[in-house]
Design a protein around this motif. Structure first.
Motif, mmCIF file in Angstrom:
data_model
loop_
_atom_site.group_PDB
_atom_site.id
_atom_site.type_symbol
_atom_site.label_atom_id
_atom_site.label_comp_id
_atom_site.label_asym_id
_atom_site.label_seq_id
_atom_site.Cartn_x
_atom_site.Cartn_y
_atom_site.Cartn_z
ATOM 1 N N ILE A 1 37.246 -7.941 7.661
ATOM 2 C CA ILE A 1 37.809 -8.893 6.704
ATOM 3 C C ILE A 1 37.128 -8.708 5.356
ATOM 4 C CG2 ILE A 1 37.991 -11.346 6.110
ATOM 5 C CD1 ILE A 1 39.834 -10.435 8.389
ATOM 6 N N ILE A 2 37.914 -8.630 4.284
ATOM 7 C CA ILE A 2 37.366 -8.569 2.924
ATOM 8 C C ILE A 2 37.578 -9.914 2.228
ATOM 9 C CG2 ILE A 2 37.469 -7.479 0.648
ATOM 10 C CD1 ILE A 2 38.558 -4.975 1.944
ATOM 11 N N VAL A 3 36.525 -10.374 1.535
ATOM 12 C CA VAL A 3 36.627 -11.498 0.608
ATOM 13 C C VAL A 3 36.498 -10.942 -0.805
ATOM 14 C CG1 VAL A 3 35.618 -13.679 -0.156
ATOM 15 C CG2 VAL A 3 35.618 -13.094 2.283
ATOM 16 N N LYS A 4 37.427 -11.326 -1.679
ATOM 17 C CA LYS A 4 37.470 -10.774 -3.039
ATOM 18 C C LYS A 4 37.963 -11.847 -3.998
ATOM 19 C CE LYS A 4 39.797 -7.107 -5.665
ATOM 20 N NZ LYS A 4 40.802 -6.042 -5.639
ATOM 21 N N PRO A 5 37.256 -12.051 -5.124
ATOM 22 C CA PRO A 5 35.982 -11.502 -5.583
ATOM 23 C C PRO A 5 34.797 -12.014 -4.751
ATOM 24 C CG PRO A 5 37.253 -12.399 -7.424
ATOM 25 C CD PRO A 5 37.888 -12.888 -6.164
ATOM 26 N N ILE B 1 32.521 -16.425 1.501
ATOM 27 C CA ILE B 1 31.926 -15.373 2.322
ATOM 28 C C ILE B 1 31.153 -15.998 3.481
ATOM 29 C CG2 ILE B 1 30.239 -13.480 2.354
ATOM 30 C CD1 ILE B 1 30.919 -13.035 -0.638
ATOM 31 N N ARG B 2 30.358 -17.014 3.182
ATOM 32 C CA ARG B 2 29.556 -17.667 4.220
ATOM 33 C C ARG B 2 30.449 -18.350 5.252
ATOM 34 N NH1 ARG B 2 26.118 -16.934 7.402
ATOM 35 N NH2 ARG B 2 24.978 -15.977 5.674
ATOM 36 N N LYS C 1 24.831 -10.212 0.011
ATOM 37 C CA LYS C 1 24.408 -9.942 1.390
ATOM 38 C C LYS C 1 23.898 -11.225 2.056
ATOM 39 C CE LYS C 1 22.888 -7.315 4.906
ATOM 40 N NZ LYS C 1 21.721 -6.404 4.798
ATOM 41 N N ARG C 2 23.102 -12.001 1.332
ATOM 42 C CA ARG C 2 22.550 -13.245 1.893
ATOM 43 C C ARG C 2 23.657 -14.242 2.233
ATOM 44 N NH1 ARG C 2 19.820 -14.544 -2.250
ATOM 45 N NH2 ARG C 2 21.176 -16.236 -2.935
ATOM 46 N N ALA C 3 24.744 -14.215 1.459
ATOM 47 C CA ALA C 3 25.869 -15.118 1.720
ATOM 48 C C ALA C 3 26.587 -14.778 3.023
ATOM 49 C CB ALA C 3 26.855 -15.069 0.557
ATOM 50 N N GLY C 4 26.387 -13.532 3.514
ATOM 51 C CA GLY C 4 26.975 -13.182 4.801
ATOM 52 C C GLY C 4 27.720 -11.866 4.842
#
Length: 324
Positions: free
Chosen positions: A245-249, A257-258, A303-306
């Motif tokens: 799965i992509i989240v954008k932006p 994202i999290r 990255k930290r957001a997930g």
């Protein structure tokens, strides 16, 4: 002396101690580098809107891929500009188009390198929308067969993974069926499941000449105000066969994202998009920020957001900094 039993600063006292207790680690393996392929030969022209990124002919795209590969980046995401456009976007699945040429050449030169291809029609249609038109409106269902044809043409060229970015309902199912029916069951789908109608896409649209000729994309890309809808979109794509799965932006949607990461067990990718990149570059050129520090902090935050995977135009420079 103050009677403090626990002092958090003790675990920040040196580089070594900070590294030992670090909760989030960014690596080169987290990065995906976008490549822009154009018709012709021996072409390498810097993209004005995305300094440090280039329009590359298929032969030069091999050199761009090798640079990323040698830096330890595991994958590229290939975008293309066609030799011709029409109202159906037929050049998108033409096996002699720049993307298909570049994929063949890159996989021949770097068989182990992961090549992902963007699947959409916006660069290939004369109207600039991501689907086909009927009575001057985007016809969702009419757009599915050509999108599936695009994915199939990329698989035939040698792509390891396809990434549909059009946001038509049902396109993941159509692509999965097309790939499976043609014995490409091993080709993964990295779906732009959560793609918002964002103002951060401007430099990219200039880079690929894909701005819509009328209207906008708000009837098929998501409303930036909606969070629960993101989970619904991701769930639907997973039911249809998406593998990633992509989240954008990314930066304005770290909360999304999290939420996606917490809700689903599949890998989550985040796209650190062109506007996010261009703002950092512009501030760095003005001497307003420490570019390396801001880029690495940004990518670490994603990255930290997930995010397990980060698609970013900073990938090459970030990989060099991570190698030090």
């Amino acid at each position: 002396m103050t009677d403090l039993i626990y002092r958090p600063r003790r675990l920040r006292a040196s580089d070594g101690i900070r590294a030992m207790v670090r909760e989030t680690v960014l690596t080169r393996e987290n990065l995906v580098f976008p490549l822009f392929v154009v018709p012709g030969k021996n072409i390498k022209n810097e993209i004005k809107a995305l300094p440090g990124n280039y329009h590359l002919s298929p032969d030069m795209a091999v050199e761009g891929a090798k640079e990323a590969y040698d830096l330890g980046i595991p994958a590229i995401l290939v975008f293309g500009m066609p030799e011709y456009k029409d109202d159906q976007g037929t050049s998108a699945w033409d096996l002699s188009s720049p993307v298909q040429q570049a994929v063949r050449l890159i996989k021949a030169a770097l068989p182990e390198f992961v090549v992902i291809t963007d699947v959409c029609l916006c660069q290939y249609t004369d109207h600039g929308h991501c689907g086909l038109l009927r009575n001057n409106k985007i016809d969702n269902d009419m757009s599915l067969p050509p999108l599936a044809q695009v994915a199939l043409s990329h698989a035939k060229a040698g792509a390891d993974m396809v990434a549909p970015s059009d946001m038509m309902d049902g396109r993941v199912r159509a692509i999965r069926h097309m790939l499976d029916e043609n014995d490409y069951t091993d080709i993964a789908i990295m779906s732009y499941s959560v793609k918002y109608a964002s103002g951060y896409y401007g430099p990219f649209r200039e880079a690929v000449n894909s701005a819509p000729q009328f209207g906008d994309r708000r009837t098929y890309q998501m409303d930036p105000a909606n969070a629960r809808e993101a989970l619904q979109e991701a769930s639907l794509d997973l039911e249809e066969g998406a593998d990633i799965i992509i989240v954008k932006p990314a930066l304005a949607y770290l909360d999304i994202i999290r939420q996606v990461k917490d809700e689903f067990t599949v890998p989550v990718a985040a796209y650190n998009v062109s506007g996010e990149y261009a703002m950092v570059k512009a501030a760095a050129l003005q001497g307003l920020i420490d570019e390396e520090r801001v880029v690495m902090e940004t990518l670490l935050g994603i990255k930290r957001a997930g995010a397990d995977i980060i698609i970013t135009y900073h990938a090459l420079e970030a990989a060099r900094w991570l190698k030090r």
